[in-house]
Scaffold this motif. Structure first.
Motif, mmCIF file in Angstrom:
data_model
loop_
_atom_site.group_PDB
_atom_site.id
_atom_site.type_symbol
_atom_site.label_atom_id
_atom_site.label_comp_id
_atom_site.label_asym_id
_atom_site.label_seq_id
_atom_site.Cartn_x
_atom_site.Cartn_y
_atom_site.Cartn_z
ATOM 1 N N ASN A 169 0.778 -1.303 -0.123
ATOM 2 C CA ASN A 169 0.076 -0.024 -0.050
ATOM 3 C C ASN A 169 1.002 1.317 0.018
ATOM 4 O O ASN A 169 1.823 1.374 0.737
ATOM 5 C CB ASN A 169 -0.859 -0.036 1.283
ATOM 6 C CG ASN A 169 -1.948 1.013 1.243
ATOM 7 O OD1 ASN A 169 -1.520 2.250 1.324
ATOM 8 N ND2 ASN A 169 -3.127 0.534 0.947
ATOM 9 N N TYR A 177 6.860 0.662 -0.807
ATOM 10 C CA TYR A 177 6.307 0.715 -1.999
ATOM 11 C C TYR A 177 7.243 1.405 -3.213
ATOM 12 O O TYR A 177 7.038 0.674 -4.184
ATOM 13 C CB TYR A 177 5.023 1.543 -1.861
ATOM 14 C CG TYR A 177 3.987 1.432 -3.426
ATOM 15 C CD1 TYR A 177 3.093 0.600 -3.412
ATOM 16 C CD2 TYR A 177 4.253 2.328 -4.229
ATOM 17 C CE1 TYR A 177 2.396 0.550 -4.658
ATOM 18 C CE2 TYR A 177 3.660 2.511 -5.271
ATOM 19 C CZ TYR A 177 2.436 1.537 -5.569
ATOM 20 O OH TYR A 177 1.671 1.493 -6.646
ATOM 21 N N HIS A 451 -2.150 3.597 9.159
ATOM 22 C CA HIS A 451 -2.955 3.363 8.118
ATOM 23 C C HIS A 451 -3.721 4.792 7.748
ATOM 24 O O HIS A 451 -4.493 5.321 8.413
ATOM 25 C CB HIS A 451 -3.902 2.323 8.430
ATOM 26 C CG HIS A 451 -4.803 1.924 7.332
ATOM 27 N ND1 HIS A 451 -4.335 1.247 6.371
ATOM 28 C CD2 HIS A 451 -5.973 2.093 7.072
ATOM 29 C CE1 HIS A 451 -5.128 0.968 5.522
ATOM 30 N NE2 HIS A 451 -6.225 1.208 6.130
#
Length: 546
Positions: A169, A177, A451
């Motif tokens: 993500n 990432y 998150h």
């Protein structure tokens, strides 16, 4: 005369039957795509599954059903095609990744990405080639030549950047990432270049000049492909800014952006360059300039259009690979020696694990030596995740394997059939098993990762609203966003050679920003350029917005 008429009627009936079969196949495939999307939505919060694995498993299950209904004659409704994959499915995925990538993270870690993507791929390819050369002879795989072993190294050195997009993500783990996906893009390009070089060189006359020639060829391909992508992106920005097409039709703006992006890929293929690198950098440049030159409605449309095309292409690829995995023609050749095929697959998986470990940990150590701040260094836990997340193999490996070991998708040699079935097995196993365990591994090793549920591109609805950082972040970013940081505090500017050497990234960034503001944006638009709509507030205030 009567015979000729009956012959024509018979041909027309055959064509009609063939067309009907194609329609039935496409209906089934589109229905399966819809099923993958719905099931993927239902499994959105699942800590193990993702849409790539879901599509792959649905494809395999569908292949089993078709195999049963056809009496063991066929297992798929579409045959895997390299052209379909490389020309139609891969470009929108890579372009959208470049269009939405966090440019700050990508360019701050550019040298590490190049180390992993180029040098790492060569190391991995070498280890896989040497291992396969020594072990396959003992397994009685069949008559494989030196070119085949080198091709095997290039095939299995190619990571699956498509699956990386699904597993990692960008907001949760931006550093991982950018490193894994950036490496994946360069890795795919390097693997394809390696593969093509292996096929073009005369391997019966190997000397030191071949290595020099290959290195020069790779540097030429990388630089030329990157420049072609940049130039195509700049051309699209200039055309849209100068002509301001949106004042008459936003549809034309959107169409022009899409076609220019695809044109960059096809031009690269036409010039025998790397279309993957070209379309990736075209996406980065378009997000920096072109996207800001179009109207607000076109921004919304292009954002969702590129994301949707990429999403559908990703699901299509994994469904496609899953259905083709049970091709009965290839499995018949290895039915008399299934142990050999399983052993070959196991050896290849072991070599992939070893080959990736051989460059991730040493090159991470070298990369960390060049970084002053502890926050910028790659920790051991992050290195483990980078190693693991890059173990998945996908459609690029299958496409290259089909190119090397089949003729138009068909093979009549046992050794070639073993390599094709082993490639399929490795792709299925690595995608499902390694892909399933990646998310839990990230949660285990990086338990405190925040998150953030937010889109990577934010649409501007008010001229006074700052531009979206993910799209307008400078092409050469650093830990500091600009000459004035987000809180309004001045950032120290290097005033000596010593300071320049201690803060090279920020210095290059500052110089780029000056060059960009003075020369690039006045010509190509970008952040700060607002399309003028007659009579709107944008017309009165647009040129003052920064």
């Amino acid at each position: 005369m009567v015979f000729e008429i009956s012959s024509v009627v018979s041909k027309l009936q055959t064509l009609s039957t063939s067309d009907h079969a194609s329609v039935v196949s496409m209906n089934l495939f589109v229905a399966l795509l819809c099923g993958c999307i719905v099931l993927g939505h239902l499994l959105e919060e699942n800590r193990w599954m993702n849409e790539s694995i879901t599509a792959l498993l649905i494809g395999v299950c569908t292949g089993v059903v078709i195999l049963l209904f056809s009496g063991g004659k066929s297992s798929h409704i579409l045959v895997f095609s390299e052209d379909l994959f490389f020309i139609y499915l891969l470009p929108p995925i890579i372009f959208n990744a470049g269009f939405q990538v966090k440019k700050k993270q990508f360019f701050v870690n550019f040298m590490t990405i190049m180390l992993f993507g180029a040098i790492g791929t060569l190391i991995s390819c070498t280890i896989i080639t040497l291992g396969a050369t020594q072990i396959f002879k003992r397994l009685d795989v069949g008559p494989l030549e030196l070119g085949d072993f080198l091709a095997i190294g290039a095939i299995f050195a190619a990571t699956d950047s498509v699956c990386t997009l699904q597993v990692l993500n960008q907001d949760e783990t931006p550093l991982l990432y950018s490193l894994v996906f950036g490496e994946g893009v360069v890795n795919d390009a390097t693997s394809v270049v390696l593969f093509n070089a292996i096929q073009s060189f005369d391997l019966n006359q190997i000397d030191s000049s071949i290595a020099v020639h290959f290195l020069g060829n790779f540097l030429y391909l990388f630089i030329a492909s990157t420049m072609l992508g940049v130039l195509t992106g700049l051309l699209s920005a200039y055309i849209i800014k100068k002509l301001y097409i949106g004042r008459h039709s936003t549809d034309r703006e959107v169409a022009l952006m899409m076609l220019m992006a695809y044109l960059s890929y096809m031009l690269a293929e036409l010039c025998y360059l790397s279309g993957i690198l070209t379309v990736f950098f075209c996406g980065i440049v378009m997000s920096h300039y072109t996207w800001h030159n179009v109207t607000e409605s076109s921004r919304i449309t292009t954002k969702h259009s590129f994301a949707t095309l990429s999403f559908v292409a990703e699901i299509f690829i994994f469904l496609y690979v899953g259905m083709d995995a049970l091709d009965i023609e290839k499995w018949k050749f290895v039915s008399d020696s299934p142990g050999t095929s399983v052993a070959t697959s196991g050896v290849l998986l072991g070599l992939i694990l070893l080959g990736r470990a051989a460059f991730v940990f040493p090159l991470s150590f070298i990369s960390n030596l060049a970084k002053k701040s502890p926050n910028e260094k790659i920790s051991f836990r992050q290195q483990v995740i980078i190693w693991w997340a890059g173990l998945m193999r996908g459609a690029v490996s299958i496409a290259l394997a089909y190119n090397q070991f089949t003729m138009s998708g068909h093979t009549s040699l046992r050794s070639n059939a073993i390599m094709i079935t082993s490639t399929i097995t490795v792709v299925l196993f690595s995608t499902v098993v390694f892909g399933l365990l990646t998310k839990p591994l990230i949660r285990l090793l990086l338990p405190h990762t925040p998150h953030h549920k937010e889109s990577s591109i934010t649409i501007i609805t008010d001229p006074s609203t700052p531009s979206p950082k993910s799209v307008t972040i400078p092409l050469l970013g650093s830990a500091q966003e600009s000459e004035v940081d987000i809180d309004g505090h001045d950032i120290h500017r290097p005033s000596s050679i010593r300071a320049l050497l201690t803060t090279p990234t920020h210095t290059v960034h500052r110089l780029w920003r000056k060059f960009d503001d003075a020369f690039m944006r006045p010509v190509f638009g970008g952040r700060g350029f607002v399309p003028v709509e007659p009579g709107s507030p944008t017309e009165r205030n647009g040129h003052q917005w920064r």
